[in-house]
Design an enzyme around this catalytic site. Structure first.
Site, PDB file in Angstrom:
ATOM      1  N   GLU A 166      17.161  46.328  58.679  1.00  9.24           N
ATOM      2  CA  GLU A 166      16.549  47.650  58.511  1.00  9.24           C
ATOM      3  C   GLU A 166      16.021  47.699  57.095  1.00  9.24           C
ATOM      4  OE1 GLU A 166      15.407  50.439  57.276  1.00  9.24           O
ATOM      5  OE2 GLU A 166      17.101  51.826  57.451  1.00  9.24           O
ATOM      6  N   GLU A 187      23.786  40.782  51.564  1.00  9.82           N
ATOM      7  CA  GLU A 187      23.583  42.016  50.794  1.00  9.82           C
ATOM      8  C   GLU A 187      23.468  41.683  49.307  1.00  9.82           C
ATOM      9  OE1 GLU A 187      22.910  45.346  51.526  1.00  9.82           O
ATOM     10  OE2 GLU A 187      22.692  45.339  49.360  1.00  9.82           O
ATOM     11  N   GLY A 196      20.382  42.541  54.620  1.00  6.76           N
ATOM     12  CA  GLY A 196      20.546  43.828  53.933  1.00  6.76           C
ATOM     13  C   GLY A 196      21.573  44.665  54.669  1.00  6.76           C
ATOM     14  N   HIS A 244      22.968  55.305  51.064  1.00  3.55           N
ATOM     15  CA  HIS A 244      23.616  54.877  52.316  1.00  3.55           C
ATOM     16  C   HIS A 244      24.128  56.080  53.101  1.00  3.55           C
ATOM     17  CE1 HIS A 244      23.191  50.646  51.519  1.00  3.55           C
ATOM     18  NE2 HIS A 244      23.449  50.932  50.244  1.00  3.55           N
ATOM     19  N   GLU A 260       8.662  47.983  51.283  1.00  2.35           N
ATOM     20  CA  GLU A 260       9.935  47.406  50.834  1.00  2.35           C
ATOM     21  C   GLU A 260       9.976  45.912  51.131  1.00  2.35           C
ATOM     22  OE1 GLU A 260      13.700  49.319  51.991  1.00  2.35           O
ATOM     23  OE2 GLU A 260      13.012  51.120  50.968  1.00  2.35           O
ATOM     24  N   ARG A 312      18.285  57.335  63.500  1.00  2.00           N
ATOM     25  CA  ARG A 312      18.040  55.979  63.012  1.00  2.00           C
ATOM     26  C   ARG A 312      19.183  55.057  63.367  1.00  2.00           C
ATOM     27  NH1 ARG A 312      19.510  52.338  58.351  1.00  2.00           N
ATOM     28  NH2 ARG A 312      21.509  53.284  58.723  1.00  2.00           N
TER      29      ARG A 312
HETATM   30  C1  SAM Z   1      17.623  50.277  54.085  1.00  2.00           C
HETATM   31  S1  SAM Z   1      19.159  49.598  53.639  1.00  2.00           S
HETATM   32  C2  SAM Z   1      19.914  49.279  55.217  1.00  2.00           C
HETATM   33  C3  SAM Z   1      21.417  49.142  55.153  1.00  2.00           C
HETATM   34  C4  SAM Z   1      22.125  48.927  56.483  1.00  2.00           C
HETATM   35  N1  SAM Z   1      21.644  47.726  57.143  1.00  2.00           N
HETATM   36  C5  SAM Z   1      21.949  50.112  57.380  1.00  2.00           C
HETATM   37  O1  SAM Z   1      21.131  50.007  58.310  1.00  2.00           O
HETATM   38  O2  SAM Z   1      22.606  51.133  57.166  1.00  2.00           O
HETATM   39  C6  SAM Z   1      18.689  48.019  53.082  1.00  2.00           C
HETATM   40  C7  SAM Z   1      19.771  47.229  52.393  1.00  2.00           C
HETATM   41  O3  SAM Z   1      19.250  45.942  52.154  1.00  2.00           O
HETATM   42  C8  SAM Z   1      19.599  45.509  50.840  1.00  2.00           C
HETATM   43  N2  SAM Z   1      18.548  44.556  50.449  1.00  2.00           N
HETATM   44  C9  SAM Z   1      17.247  44.827  50.196  1.00  2.00           C
HETATM   45  N3  SAM Z   1      16.560  43.684  49.988  1.00  2.00           N
HETATM   46  C10 SAM Z   1      17.460  42.676  50.129  1.00  2.00           C
HETATM   47  C11 SAM Z   1      17.363  41.267  50.052  1.00  2.00           C
HETATM   48  N4  SAM Z   1      16.199  40.664  49.828  1.00  2.00           N
HETATM   49  N5  SAM Z   1      18.486  40.545  50.219  1.00  2.00           N
HETATM   50  C12 SAM Z   1      19.661  41.144  50.476  1.00  2.00           C
HETATM   51  N6  SAM Z   1      19.824  42.478  50.572  1.00  2.00           N
HETATM   52  C13 SAM Z   1      18.724  43.231  50.416  1.00  2.00           C
HETATM   53  C14 SAM Z   1      19.668  46.767  50.027  1.00  2.00           C
HETATM   54  O4  SAM Z   1      20.508  46.601  48.895  1.00  2.00           O
HETATM   55  C15 SAM Z   1      20.236  47.755  51.064  1.00  2.00           C
HETATM   56  O5  SAM Z   1      21.630  47.792  51.026  1.00  2.00           O
END
Ligand code: SAM
Length: 416
Positions: free
Chosen positions: A204, A161, A139, A108, A213, A117
């Site tokens: 994201e 999350e 997420g 993070h 992903e 970004r």
């Molecule tokens: C790339 S990060 C983006 C975090 C935040 N939105 C940002 O832009 O800073 C993706 C986040 O989505 C969460 N995540 C991934 N797949 C998920 C799902 N199916 N359901 C809930 N959370 C998810 C991950 O744990 C992570 O914290």
């Protein structure tokens, strides 16, 4: 990460990509990294499908252990997989939160440090979210995008999350005075339900390998179960490109059995290491590089569009011709399996770099193309090495191949 004892309850992370090349050659993909667990990999993944302690696991697998060395190997593989985040501590009611990876600060911090970004997402949210909207932030991570949606006037934001970072997001909501309008929903998006439908999806989920992903199936699931028909999406569209390049010899040397390094190793250690080169030159390998560090790598053709996803729903605009259209759970994915590409610059073709461009909102676009990625960009690009790399010349046409139909790892190559 907590200390691992015989009584620690572990389970495997819920979203892993596992490739089985031989029974003792398993490759596990987790957050853009590859982990090779060796002979015990499959048995461990299988045993930890449900939460259990290390002691229970070793007891259940004891029948298959062939001696002390093997037992030590099993124990150290479990510890390695725990260290890599493939196995997670299954404490607490949720039982599925990763001990590392997205649950930790490192990833993070890297994303927040990527000003290009994060600022682009904030700008797009300010442009798209209207006062009174209901927003889903799929997420939410540290919660920054959910706060931006609330500030743009959203009546309610559901911030979903799966990892433990969500608990910090809750504090971020309170510190920014939006806790009354942002609801943290803990769990995997595919398993939670929401009390109402939303007008905007913010998410994201773009990986280093852009679609790997699960951005397509997760977006599709969210559109079907959480959103009104005709709702808006940030991002709205994602384009994936390939760029045939010359990977500098030093880069190959650091990551593969390159001819130069194999020659040196043979000389330095008085061994014949040429078998390493032969075995590994026979098939494409992937390495990862920050695109801004690949800015000066010679590009041998113009960028080639591999695929376009319309995350916001609706019809895809753009080229059809040789593109195939696949619906990944309801999200359109337009992609090319084979393409003929004219060589524009003479040079050694030994790699194909894959990058993305994403339309976040009508006015905001973000790119990881080597010549336009921001200096702060945190995404790495996958580079597929080319077996039998050779010099190519203007006037020649390359036959590129590509496959991604849903959940598998996308692959890109060249046919000679
Ligand atoms: C790339 S990060 C983006 C975090 C935040 N939105 C940002 O832009 O800073 C993706 C986040 O989505 C969460 N995540 C991934 N797949 C998920 C799902 N199916 N359901 C809930 N959370 C998810 C991950 O744990 C992570 O914290």
């Amino acid at each position: 990460m907590g200390k691992l004892t015989a009584r620690t309850i572990l389970r495997r992370a819920l979203e892993l990509d596992v490739r089985l090349r031989a029974v003792d050659d398993v490759a596990i993909e987790i957050e853009g990294r590859q982990v090779h667990p060796g002979v015990w990999g499959l048995a461990i993944l299988n045993a930890f499908a449900e939460p259990r302690s290390l002691a229970d696991d070793i007891r259940s697998l004891r029948g298959a252990v062939t001696g002390d060395q093997d037992l030590e190997n099993l124990d150290s593989t479990i510890r390695k997989l725990y260290g890599e985040g493939v196995l997670c501590a299954a404490g607490g009611a949720k039982g599925a939160l990763r001990a590392r990876g997205f649950g930790g600060a490192k990833i993070h911090a890297r994303m927040l440090d990527d000003r290009a970004r994060t600022s682009a997402f904030l700008k797009a949210i300010a442009e798209v979210v209207q006062p009174g909207d209901v927003v889903v932030d799929l997420g939410t991570g540290t919660g920054v995008l959910a706060v931006a949606a609330a500030r743009a006037g959203a009546r309610r934001v559901y911030a979903i999350e799966a990892s433990g970072i969500g608990r910090l997001a809750r504090e971020v909501f309170a510190a920014n005075g939006v806790a009354d309008r942002v609801t943290l929903v803990e769990g995997w998006s595919t398993r939670v339900t929401l009390p109402e439908r939303a007008d905007v999806l913010v998410s994201e989920m773009i990986g280093n390998e852009p679609v790997a992903e699960d951005i397509l199936p997760l977006t599709a699931d969210a559109r079907i179960r959480f959103l009104h028909p005709g709702s808006r999406s940030i991002p709205d569209a994602l384009d994936v490109y390939a760029l045939p390049v010359t990977v500098p010899a030093e880069e190959l040397r650091r990551t593969t059995f390159s001819p130069g390094s194999v020659r040196d190793w043979s000389r330095w250690y008085g061994l014949d290491c040429s078998a390493l080169e032969k075995a590994f030159a026979a098939e494409p390998r992937s390495l990862f590089v920050l695109p801004q560090e690949a800015r000066n790598w010679p590009a041998l053709t113009a960028p080639v569009l591999l695929g376009r996803a319309r995350l916001g729903g609706g019809a895809i605009t753009g080229p059809i011709g040789e593109f195939r259209s696949t619906s990944v759970g309801g999200v359109d994915w337009l992609w090319r399996e084979r393409m003929s590409v004219p060589v524009e610059t003479r040079g050694l073709l030994n790699g194909i770099l894959v990058y993305f461009e994403v339309q976040l909102s009508p006015r905001v676009r973000l790119s990881t193309a080597p010549d336009s990625a921001a200096g702060t960009n945190h995404w790495t690009c996958v580079v597929w090495t080319v077996p039998d790399a050779r010099e190519v010349h203007p006037g020649e046409t390359l036959e590129l191949t590509h496959a991604y139909t849903g959940r598998s790892r996308p692959r890109v190559g060249v046919r000679w």
